[in-house]
Design a protein around this motif. Structure first.
Motif, PDB file in Angstrom:
ATOM      1  N   GLU A 159       0.874  -1.171   0.000  1.00 21.74           N
ATOM      2  CA  GLU A 159       0.000   0.000   0.000  1.00 21.74           C
ATOM      3  C   GLU A 159       0.914   1.225   0.000  1.00 21.74           C
ATOM      4  OE1 GLU A 159      -3.149   2.391   2.858  1.00 21.74           O
ATOM      5  OE2 GLU A 159      -2.539   0.359   3.442  1.00 21.74           O
ATOM      6  N   ILE A 160       0.836   2.000  -1.073  1.00 19.84           N
ATOM      7  CA  ILE A 160       1.715   3.164  -1.233  1.00 19.84           C
ATOM      8  C   ILE A 160       1.027   4.408  -0.662  1.00 19.84           C
ATOM      9  CG2 ILE A 160       3.024   4.586  -2.866  1.00 19.84           C
ATOM     10  CD1 ILE A 160       3.948   1.642  -2.769  1.00 19.84           C
ATOM     11  N   LEU A 161       1.766   5.150   0.158  1.00 17.78           N
ATOM     12  CA  LEU A 161       1.252   6.386   0.754  1.00 17.78           C
ATOM     13  C   LEU A 161       1.985   7.595   0.187  1.00 17.78           C
ATOM     14  CD1 LEU A 161       1.226   5.418   4.550  1.00 17.78           C
ATOM     15  CD2 LEU A 161      -0.708   5.343   2.975  1.00 17.78           C
ATOM     16  N   GLU A 162       1.231   8.664  -0.072  1.00 13.13           N
ATOM     17  CA  GLU A 162       1.836   9.960  -0.407  1.00 13.13           C
ATOM     18  C   GLU A 162       2.057  10.692   0.911  1.00 13.13           C
ATOM     19  OE1 GLU A 162       2.832  11.798  -2.954  1.00 13.13           O
ATOM     20  OE2 GLU A 162       2.343  10.498  -4.640  1.00 13.13           O
ATOM     21  N   VAL A 163       3.292  11.071   1.177  1.00 10.55           N
ATOM     22  CA  VAL A 163       3.606  11.698   2.458  1.00 10.55           C
ATOM     23  C   VAL A 163       4.479  12.936   2.267  1.00 10.55           C
ATOM     24  CG1 VAL A 163       3.459   9.522   3.752  1.00 10.55           C
ATOM     25  CG2 VAL A 163       5.650  10.234   2.811  1.00 10.55           C
ATOM     26  N   ASP A 164       4.536  13.754   3.305  1.00 10.79           N
ATOM     27  CA  ASP A 164       5.471  14.876   3.350  1.00 10.79           C
ATOM     28  C   ASP A 164       6.368  14.702   4.563  1.00 10.79           C
ATOM     29  OD1 ASP A 164       4.828  16.389   1.109  1.00 10.79           O
ATOM     30  OD2 ASP A 164       3.111  17.286   2.106  1.00 10.79           O
ATOM     31  N   LEU A 165       7.554  15.270   4.483  1.00  6.18           N
ATOM     32  CA  LEU A 165       8.517  15.190   5.585  1.00  6.18           C
ATOM     33  C   LEU A 165       8.559  16.536   6.297  1.00  6.18           C
ATOM     34  CD1 LEU A 165      10.542  13.037   6.608  1.00  6.18           C
ATOM     35  CD2 LEU A 165      12.278  14.182   5.255  1.00  6.18           C
ATOM     36  N   TYR A 166       8.388  16.510   7.615  1.00 10.08           N
ATOM     37  CA  TYR A 166       8.382  17.741   8.408  1.00 10.08           C
ATOM     38  C   TYR A 166       9.393  17.660   9.542  1.00 10.08           C
ATOM     39  CZ  TYR A 166       3.870  18.479   6.148  1.00 10.08           C
ATOM     40  OH  TYR A 166       2.873  18.636   5.222  1.00 10.08           O
ATOM     41  N   ASP A 167       9.877  18.829   9.936  1.00  9.13           N
ATOM     42  CA  ASP A 167      10.701  18.918  11.143  1.00  9.13           C
ATOM     43  C   ASP A 167       9.782  18.893  12.350  1.00  9.13           C
ATOM     44  OD1 ASP A 167      12.968  19.153   9.626  1.00  9.13           O
ATOM     45  OD2 ASP A 167      13.095  21.327   9.798  1.00  9.13           O
ATOM     46  N   VAL A 168      10.137  18.086  13.345  1.00 12.22           N
ATOM     47  CA  VAL A 168       9.351  17.995  14.575  1.00 12.22           C
ATOM     48  C   VAL A 168      10.103  18.737  15.687  1.00 12.22           C
ATOM     49  CG1 VAL A 168       8.315  16.464  16.296  1.00 12.22           C
ATOM     50  CG2 VAL A 168       8.443  15.740  13.904  1.00 12.22           C
ATOM     51  N   TYR A 204       4.611  19.203  24.172  1.00  8.71           N
ATOM     52  CA  TYR A 204       3.967  19.068  22.858  1.00  8.71           C
ATOM     53  C   TYR A 204       5.045  18.769  21.817  1.00  8.71           C
ATOM     54  CZ  TYR A 204      -0.427  21.476  24.289  1.00  8.71           C
ATOM     55  OH  TYR A 204      -1.616  21.857  24.875  1.00  8.71           O
ATOM     56  N   ASP A 205       4.761  17.828  20.926  1.00  7.31           N
ATOM     57  CA  ASP A 205       5.562  17.668  19.708  1.00  7.31           C
ATOM     58  C   ASP A 205       4.772  18.333  18.589  1.00  7.31           C
ATOM     59  OD1 ASP A 205       7.540  16.235  20.971  1.00  7.31           O
ATOM     60  OD2 ASP A 205       6.739  14.280  20.436  1.00  7.31           O
ATOM     61  N   VAL A 206       5.385  19.327  17.924  1.00  8.63           N
ATOM     62  CA  VAL A 206       4.656  20.098  16.910  1.00  8.63           C
ATOM     63  C   VAL A 206       5.407  20.135  15.581  1.00  8.63           C
ATOM     64  CG1 VAL A 206       3.483  21.574  18.595  1.00  8.63           C
ATOM     65  CG2 VAL A 206       5.648  22.317  17.638  1.00  8.63           C
ATOM     66  N   VAL A 207       4.607  20.272  14.496  1.00  4.97           N
ATOM     67  CA  VAL A 207       5.181  20.452  13.158  1.00  4.97           C
ATOM     68  C   VAL A 207       4.484  21.632  12.499  1.00  4.97           C
ATOM     69  CG1 VAL A 207       5.753  18.013  12.840  1.00  4.97           C
ATOM     70  CG2 VAL A 207       3.553  18.853  12.037  1.00  4.97           C
ATOM     71  N   SER A 208       5.176  22.223  11.528  1.00  5.74           N
ATOM     72  CA  SER A 208       4.593  23.284  10.720  1.00  5.74           C
ATOM     73  C   SER A 208       4.487  22.772   9.292  1.00  5.74           C
ATOM     74  CB  SER A 208       5.481  24.525  10.760  1.00  5.74           C
ATOM     75  OG  SER A 208       5.076  25.436   9.775  1.00  5.74           O
ATOM     76  N   ILE A 257      12.311  24.953  23.669  1.00  2.20           N
ATOM     77  CA  ILE A 257      12.058  24.460  22.307  1.00  2.20           C
ATOM     78  C   ILE A 257      13.275  23.659  21.856  1.00  2.20           C
ATOM     79  CG2 ILE A 257      11.450  25.101  19.943  1.00  2.20           C
ATOM     80  CD1 ILE A 257      10.806  27.923  21.127  1.00  2.20           C
ATOM     81  N   GLU A 258      13.026  22.441  21.429  1.00  2.00           N
ATOM     82  CA  GLU A 258      14.126  21.596  20.936  1.00  2.00           C
ATOM     83  C   GLU A 258      13.730  20.948  19.619  1.00  2.00           C
ATOM     84  OE1 GLU A 258      14.677  18.704  23.982  1.00  2.00           O
ATOM     85  OE2 GLU A 258      15.657  20.094  25.366  1.00  2.00           O
ATOM     86  N   PHE A 259      14.684  20.916  18.669  1.00  2.00           N
ATOM     87  CA  PHE A 259      14.447  20.152  17.438  1.00  2.00           C
ATOM     88  C   PHE A 259      14.508  18.678  17.799  1.00  2.00           C
ATOM     89  CE2 PHE A 259      16.171  17.855  13.714  1.00  2.00           C
ATOM     90  CZ  PHE A 259      15.103  18.065  12.852  1.00  2.00           C
ATOM     91  N   LYS A 260      13.483  17.932  17.425  1.00  4.96           N
ATOM     92  CA  LYS A 260      13.399  16.535  17.834  1.00  4.96           C
ATOM     93  C   LYS A 260      13.797  15.570  16.725  1.00  4.96           C
ATOM     94  CE  LYS A 260      10.224  13.102  19.723  1.00  4.96           C
ATOM     95  NZ  LYS A 260       8.860  12.757  20.029  1.00  4.96           N
ATOM     96  N   ASP A 261      13.189  15.713  15.566  1.00  6.73           N
ATOM     97  CA  ASP A 261      13.315  14.669  14.557  1.00  6.73           C
ATOM     98  C   ASP A 261      12.700  15.172  13.265  1.00  6.73           C
ATOM     99  OD1 ASP A 261      13.843  12.229  13.463  1.00  6.73           O
ATOM    100  OD2 ASP A 261      12.545  11.065  14.775  1.00  6.73           O
ATOM    101  N   LYS A 262      12.805  14.317  12.241  1.00  7.34           N
ATOM    102  CA  LYS A 262      12.010  14.541  11.025  1.00  7.34           C
ATOM    103  C   LYS A 262      10.911  13.492  11.026  1.00  7.34           C
ATOM    104  CE  LYS A 262      15.354  16.787   8.032  1.00  7.34           C
ATOM    105  NZ  LYS A 262      14.629  18.024   7.870  1.00  7.34           N
ATOM    106  N   GLU A 263       9.718  13.913  10.703  1.00 11.28           N
ATOM    107  CA  GLU A 263       8.576  12.996  10.792  1.00 11.28           C
ATOM    108  C   GLU A 263       7.849  12.954   9.451  1.00 11.28           C
ATOM    109  OE1 GLU A 263       6.229  10.265  12.246  1.00 11.28           O
ATOM    110  OE2 GLU A 263       7.595  11.206  13.669  1.00 11.28           O
ATOM    111  N   VAL A 264       7.442  11.764   9.068  1.00 11.33           N
ATOM    112  CA  VAL A 264       6.662  11.589   7.858  1.00 11.33           C
ATOM    113  C   VAL A 264       5.190  11.648   8.216  1.00 11.33           C
ATOM    114  CG1 VAL A 264       5.999   9.958   6.059  1.00 11.33           C
ATOM    115  CG2 VAL A 264       8.395  10.227   6.664  1.00 11.33           C
TER     116      VAL A 264
END
Length: 198
Positions: free
Chosen positions: A121-130, A165-169, A188-195
């Motif tokens: 199952e193919i998903l269309e996703v975007d990568l965001y900074d968390v 809170y873990d947040v993305v823009s 505020i800390e940069f955590k990860d990249k999230e799909v």
């Protein structure tokens, strides 16, 4: 960007050789290597366990004893052609006694990965900074207001001695600038990249 929703397995037979392809959703090289290790342990009686991965912090492939360029490279090429990211492919081969030659191996490993992709199952996703925000309970109303006004998305909330809170823009606004006016009231800390699925 495309990825797969969950792990899949497919199998083909070419001139008595058995090719079993596993595709796994993975984010990092570390995760890919851990999965490859598990597959190697599970299929430790196989003739070859060839691999290819494309993840957020790099990509790689391995022929695992097959002639150079006949297994891992064709596998990663199939992932690239299908524009897949955050995925690890492992093709396990049990040799059937008939040599396939270089061209035959390239075709077999390519087809094996392609068959698994067709099953996935193919998903269309975007990568965001968390980013992780840490603040006192007394600031919840203020922080929630900033989150709402700046169209940020909270993907995880934790309530312990402080609020986390873990947040993305989604439009790549600079989250640090949004909250820097609160000084020492918020960490505020940069955590990860999230799909995230579109």
């Amino acid at each position: 960007m495309k990825t797969i929703a969950k792990a899949v397995q497919s199998e083909i037979n070419v001139k008595k050789s058995q090719f079993i392809c596993h595709l796994f959703p993975t984010k990092t090289k570390k995760e890919s290597k851990e999965i490859i290790l598990k597959v190697n342990e599970k299929y430790n009686d196989a003739t070859h366990n060839c691999t290819a991965y494309i993840v957020t912090d790099g990509e790689g492939f391995d022929d695992d004893g097959e002639p150079g360029g006949t297994a891992g490279k064709p596998m990663i090429n199939v992932l690239r052609k299908n524009e897949l990211h955050n995925v690890t492919a492992v093709v396990t081969r049990y040799f059937g006694g008939i040599k396939l030659g270089a061209g035959g191996l390239v075709r077999a490993y390519s087809k094996s990965v392609l068959e698994a992709i067709n099953e996935a199952e193919i998903l269309e996703v975007d990568l965001y900074d968390v980013y992780t925000l840490v603040f006192e309970y007394s600031e919840i109303k203020t922080i929630d207001g900033e989150v709402r006004n700046n169209q940020l998305e909270v993907i995880n909330k934790e309530y312990s001695d402080k609020v986390i809170y873990d947040v993305v823009s989604k439009d790549n606004r600079d989250i640090e600038k949004i909250f820097e006016k609160y000084g020492d009231k918020i960490i505020i800390e940069f955590k990860d990249k999230e799909v995230l699925v579109k």
